[in-house]
Design a protein around this motif. Sequence first.
Motif, PDB file in Angstrom:
ATOM      1  N   GLU A 298       9.955   8.756  -3.690  1.00 44.23           N
ATOM      2  CA  GLU A 298       9.557   8.810  -5.195  1.00 44.23           C
ATOM      3  C   GLU A 298       9.864   7.773  -6.005  1.00 44.23           C
ATOM      4  O   GLU A 298       8.827   7.434  -6.750  1.00 44.23           O
TER       5      GLU A 298
ATOM      6  N   GLU B 149       0.811  -1.145   0.044  1.00 46.24           N
ATOM      7  CA  GLU B 149      -0.212   0.030  -0.212  1.00 46.24           C
ATOM      8  C   GLU B 149       0.681   1.205   0.093  1.00 46.24           C
ATOM      9  O   GLU B 149       1.998   1.320   0.420  1.00 46.24           O
ATOM     10  N   GLU B 150       0.323   2.214  -0.471  1.00 42.50           N
ATOM     11  CA  GLU B 150       1.084   3.388  -0.508  1.00 42.50           C
ATOM     12  C   GLU B 150       2.005   3.766   0.931  1.00 42.50           C
ATOM     13  O   GLU B 150       2.842   4.277   1.048  1.00 42.50           O
ATOM     14  N   ARG B 151       1.178   3.527   1.882  1.00 41.87           N
ATOM     15  CA  ARG B 151       1.593   4.093   3.032  1.00 41.87           C
ATOM     16  C   ARG B 151       2.986   2.972   3.569  1.00 41.87           C
ATOM     17  O   ARG B 151       3.714   3.302   4.460  1.00 41.87           O
ATOM     18  N   ASP B 152       3.180   1.953   2.699  1.00 40.90           N
ATOM     19  CA  ASP B 152       4.233   0.983   2.994  1.00 40.90           C
ATOM     20  C   ASP B 152       5.563   1.433   2.442  1.00 40.90           C
ATOM     21  O   ASP B 152       6.712   1.217   2.760  1.00 40.90           O
ATOM     22  N   ILE B 153       5.593   2.650   1.443  1.00 37.47           N
ATOM     23  CA  ILE B 153       6.476   2.863   0.629  1.00 37.47           C
ATOM     24  C   ILE B 153       7.729   3.646   1.431  1.00 37.47           C
ATOM     25  O   ILE B 153       8.777   3.215   1.063  1.00 37.47           O
TER      26      ILE B 153
ATOM     27  N   TRP C  97       6.579   0.859  -7.592  1.00 40.55           N
ATOM     28  CA  TRP C  97       5.486   0.512  -7.008  1.00 40.55           C
ATOM     29  C   TRP C  97       4.093   0.092  -8.019  1.00 40.55           C
ATOM     30  O   TRP C  97       3.526  -0.381  -8.320  1.00 40.55           O
ATOM     31  N   GLU C  98       3.992   1.581  -8.675  1.00 35.11           N
ATOM     32  CA  GLU C  98       2.977   2.082  -9.434  1.00 35.11           C
ATOM     33  C   GLU C  98       3.130   1.058 -10.816  1.00 35.11           C
ATOM     34  O   GLU C  98       2.457   0.604 -11.497  1.00 35.11           O
TER      35      GLU C  98
ATOM     36  N   LYS D 247       7.863   4.750  -5.135  1.00 30.07           N
ATOM     37  CA  LYS D 247       6.481   4.920  -5.364  1.00 30.07           C
ATOM     38  C   LYS D 247       6.360   4.555  -6.891  1.00 30.07           C
ATOM     39  O   LYS D 247       5.416   3.900  -7.317  1.00 30.07           O
ATOM     40  N   GLN D 248       7.266   5.093  -7.746  1.00 24.13           N
ATOM     41  CA  GLN D 248       7.181   5.113  -9.167  1.00 24.13           C
ATOM     42  C   GLN D 248       7.351   3.330  -9.614  1.00 24.13           C
ATOM     43  O   GLN D 248       6.619   2.793 -10.072  1.00 24.13           O
TER      44      GLN D 248
ATOM     45  N   TYR E 142       2.377  -2.656 -10.157  1.00 20.26           N
ATOM     46  CA  TYR E 142       0.872  -3.072 -10.363  1.00 20.26           C
ATOM     47  C   TYR E 142       0.097  -2.457 -11.646  1.00 20.26           C
ATOM     48  O   TYR E 142      -0.988  -3.154 -11.896  1.00 20.26           O
TER      49      TYR E 142
END
Length: 181
Positions: free
Chosen positions: A44, A14-18, A50-51, A47-48, A54
Amino acid sequence: MFLSGQRVYLRAFEERDIPRWQQWFNDSEVTAEMEKGFYPNTVESQKQFWENMYNDRSNLQLAIVSVEDDKVVGSIGLHQISFIHGTADISILIGEKAYWRQGLAKEAMGLIIEHAFNKLNLHKLTGGMYSSNEGSKRLFEAMGFRKEGELREQVKVRGEYISVLKYGLTAYEWMSRRGGR
């Protein structure tokens, strides 16, 4: 929960894990025996990553979570999934050092292997590691992976060229170890 075991469960990041995930890849002790840590990792950039994961069905990246305290302690994934050939490459990291050597990686690995062979209907999993990574070698061998190759003097670690080892496990080998389940 996506896949659950006795001591760990696997779920989507989840975003909070990043931020935590990003910190693991900046920790030289965590990344000492892997292809990470050569360049700084930012929230950042994580996050990239991760995105991108998915949005790419050839990758399945999951958080390893401790059942005891519901803490994200690592990451496990299937990469370069080929449904044509029935193959994927497996990766695993326990990033939280307080959780090292407790058997959590082995349980997480078993969960994702079962998923790969029984749910995704893959035929073979492969994985690789630096020849100096004794923990990964023990884990892969304990899970039934067999050494299939060695890329001699492939990477430079602490000023010395070392080999990269390649391991493989077929669904038949896994099922035979599991009593045909």
